[in-house]
Design a protein around this motif. Structure first.
Motif, PDB file in Angstrom:
ATOM      1  N   VAL A 105       4.672   1.749  -6.678  1.00 42.49           N
ATOM      2  CA  VAL A 105       5.465   1.909  -7.721  1.00 42.49           C
ATOM      3  C   VAL A 105       6.238   0.401  -8.605  1.00 42.49           C
ATOM      4  N   MET A 106       6.421  -0.188  -7.497  1.00 43.94           N
ATOM      5  CA  MET A 106       7.454  -1.660  -7.753  1.00 43.94           C
ATOM      6  C   MET A 106       6.434  -2.556  -8.608  1.00 43.94           C
ATOM      7  N   GLY A 165       0.977  -1.292  -0.163  1.00 41.58           N
ATOM      8  CA  GLY A 165      -0.063  -0.049   0.036  1.00 41.58           C
ATOM      9  C   GLY A 165       0.873   1.308  -0.038  1.00 41.58           C
ATOM     10  N   ASP A 166       2.119   1.196   0.515  1.00 42.78           N
ATOM     11  CA  ASP A 166       2.964   2.409   0.392  1.00 42.78           C
ATOM     12  C   ASP A 166       3.426   2.659  -1.149  1.00 42.78           C
ATOM     13  N   LEU A 189       5.055  -5.882 -12.129  1.00 42.68           N
ATOM     14  CA  LEU A 189       5.197  -7.131 -11.334  1.00 42.68           C
ATOM     15  C   LEU A 189       4.233  -7.598 -10.687  1.00 42.68           C
ATOM     16  N   VAL A 190       3.912  -8.964 -10.087  1.00 41.56           N
ATOM     17  CA  VAL A 190       2.957  -9.426  -9.362  1.00 41.56           C
ATOM     18  C   VAL A 190       3.703  -9.695  -8.038  1.00 41.56           C
ATOM     19  N   ASP A 191       3.064  -9.312  -6.824  1.00 43.09           N
ATOM     20  CA  ASP A 191       3.375  -9.700  -5.426  1.00 43.09           C
ATOM     21  C   ASP A 191       3.187 -11.143  -4.954  1.00 43.09           C
ATOM     22  N   LEU A 235      -1.404   3.163 -12.905  1.00 47.78           N
ATOM     23  CA  LEU A 235       0.003   3.541 -13.387  1.00 47.78           C
ATOM     24  C   LEU A 235       0.172   5.274 -13.185  1.00 47.78           C
ATOM     25  N   LYS A 236      -0.900   6.021 -13.966  1.00 53.82           N
ATOM     26  CA  LYS A 236      -0.863   7.337 -13.862  1.00 53.82           C
ATOM     27  C   LYS A 236      -1.091   7.863 -12.603  1.00 53.82           C
ATOM     28  N   SER A 237      -2.178   7.347 -11.800  1.00 52.27           N
ATOM     29  CA  SER A 237      -2.092   7.794 -10.397  1.00 52.27           C
ATOM     30  C   SER A 237      -0.765   7.493  -9.380  1.00 52.27           C
ATOM     31  N   VAL A 238      -0.052   6.398  -9.742  1.00 48.05           N
ATOM     32  CA  VAL A 238       1.092   6.196  -9.101  1.00 48.05           C
ATOM     33  C   VAL A 238       2.046   7.335  -9.484  1.00 48.05           C
ATOM     34  N   LEU A 239       2.395   7.585 -10.707  1.00 46.25           N
ATOM     35  CA  LEU A 239       3.158   8.356 -11.128  1.00 46.25           C
ATOM     36  C   LEU A 239       2.725   9.936 -10.477  1.00 46.25           C
ATOM     37  N   LYS A 240       1.696  10.343 -10.640  1.00 46.19           N
ATOM     38  CA  LYS A 240       1.312  11.561 -10.060  1.00 46.19           C
ATOM     39  C   LYS A 240       1.692  11.779  -8.493  1.00 46.19           C
TER      40      LYS A 240
END
Length: 389
Positions: A186-187, A180-181, A193-195, A291-296
């Motif tokens: 990002v990873m 969640g961090d 990738l899949v956890d 992905l866009k949300s993470v990058l922002k």
């Protein structure tokens, strides 16, 4: 044609002098691995050559191929052991690695980064990456948040750019970030990738890899307050025309070293068994909105870090000016009788502090600013690409 690929990872907590029971724990780790059946082993915090050589020599009959990623002052601490011959190895050191003056943290001295070993197993090309991101020393006031997020993005980019021809991509290590961090997100989002933990039916409280209540190095009081943190991972991603199924995920080491009262490390090891099958599947596509949300979110953290650097520069220059004034006053006025030596020692100390403040306000500030800007420009470019696609 299919292949089972078994991965093991452990943060060994191998800090010379500091880590408790280090020698007997390293011996126990080596003995366990020498009788194991893994394809690849990724270890972190193996900080001394002696410990690496001990493990390497003990397990050579099972893992004839090994590679330690040398970096920084103390070495990166990360290494890979394998049953299969390495084709290529490479270490990518991060530009942001903490602070040189934070001696009690020490991350900067490790020259941390991400290590890569490529191998060919039954005609499958496999890329194995191992990393140990900057530690989170204070979750409520995390001065290294931007460093760790940019390390995560740098690693994610590196994996994405170097794994395009791989049939299987595996990242294993201590990522010092919880599910969640932002660094964790990002990873997953950038290289796709899949956890492995999330892909297997395990209760969340069973997944703690650090400060686990069952670990001998977890303070008893903290064990009663929380179930620990999951910060060690095995992540994976298949090639474009292959399918990867997670066959098993577990914590393999017993709670204590046999015939000892201590655990193998202050972290828990994890293992995952992946099955690769040569089956045509639909092309992988990333969740563009996620992905866009993470990058922002990354850009917000990075912009905040750049503003903090401006503040830090002003603060260090201010301290340097104040100390310089104090030094001038001490030179103008003679030392009281009997305090000549003390005054000279204080003057020397002030000179050292002035030099430190000037270095932090100029050279170090510029280096950190450039490291943050490099990450920001890369994130902005990626965001623009995915916004226009």
């Amino acid at each position: 044609m299919s292949l089972e690929f078994k991965v093991f990872t452990l943060n060994c907590w191998g800090i010379a002098v500091v880590s408790k029971d280090r020698k007997k724990r390293m011996q126990a780790i080596a003995e366990y691995l020498a009788t194991s059946h893994y394809d690849v082993v990724c270890l972190q915090e193996v900080w001394t050559d002696r410990d690496f050589f001990l493990i390497r020599d003990k397990v050579v009959g099972v893992f004839p191929y090994s590679h330690y990623f040398y970096s920084g002052v103390t070495g990166s601490g990360v290494c890979i052991l394998s049953r299969h011959r390495f084709e290529e190895t490479f270490f990518h050191q991060w530009s942001l690695n903490g602070y040189i003056h934070k001696l009690h943290h020490g991350d900067w001295f490790g020259g941390k980064g991400v290590g890569l070993c490529t191998m060919k197993v039954n005609n499958f090309r496999i890329n194995v990456y191992t990393a140990h991101l900057h530690a989170e020393y204070n979750r409520n006031s995390d001065e290294y948040e931007a460093h760790r997020i940019l390390q995560a993005y740098d690693t994610a980019q590196f994996i994405m750019l170097t794994s395009q021809s791989a049939d299987l991509t595996v990242l294993a290590g201590d990522l010092n970030t919880e599910p969640g961090d932002l660094a964790y997100r990002v990873m997953l989002a950038v290289p796709g990738l899949v956890d492995s933990f999330e892909s297997f039916d395990i209760q969340e409280e069973q997944g703690a890899t650090f400060a686990n209540p069952k670990n001998s190095y977890t303070p008893r009081c903290s064990g009663r307050q929380n179930p620990g943190q999951r910060i060690d991972y095995i992540m994976y991603h298949p090639g474009s025309r292959l399918q990867v199924d997670l066959k098993s995920y577990k914590v393999p080491l017993p709670e204590r070293v046999p015939h000892q009262s201590c655990s193998y490390s202050d972290h828990e090891a994890i293992e995952a068994t992946l099955e690769i099958s040569q089956k045509t599947i639909e092309s992988f596509s990333r969740d563009q909105e996620n992905l866009k949300s993470v990058l922002k979110d990354c850009l917000n953290v990075v912009d905040h870090a750049l503003n903090k650097l401006i503040t830090h520069k002003i603060v260090y220059f201010t301290f340097a000016i104040i100390l310089f004034i104090v030094l001038l006053v001490s030179i103008i006025f003679d030392a009281p009788e009997g305090f000549f030596v003390v005054f000279n020692v204080l003057r020397a100390l002030i000179v050292v502090l002035i030099t430190f403040c000037l270095l932090m306000a100029t050279i170090w500030n510029k280096m950190e600013k450039h490291g943050v800007l490099a990450g920001k420009l890369a994130i902005e470019m990626s965001l623009k690409k995915h916004t226009n696609s």
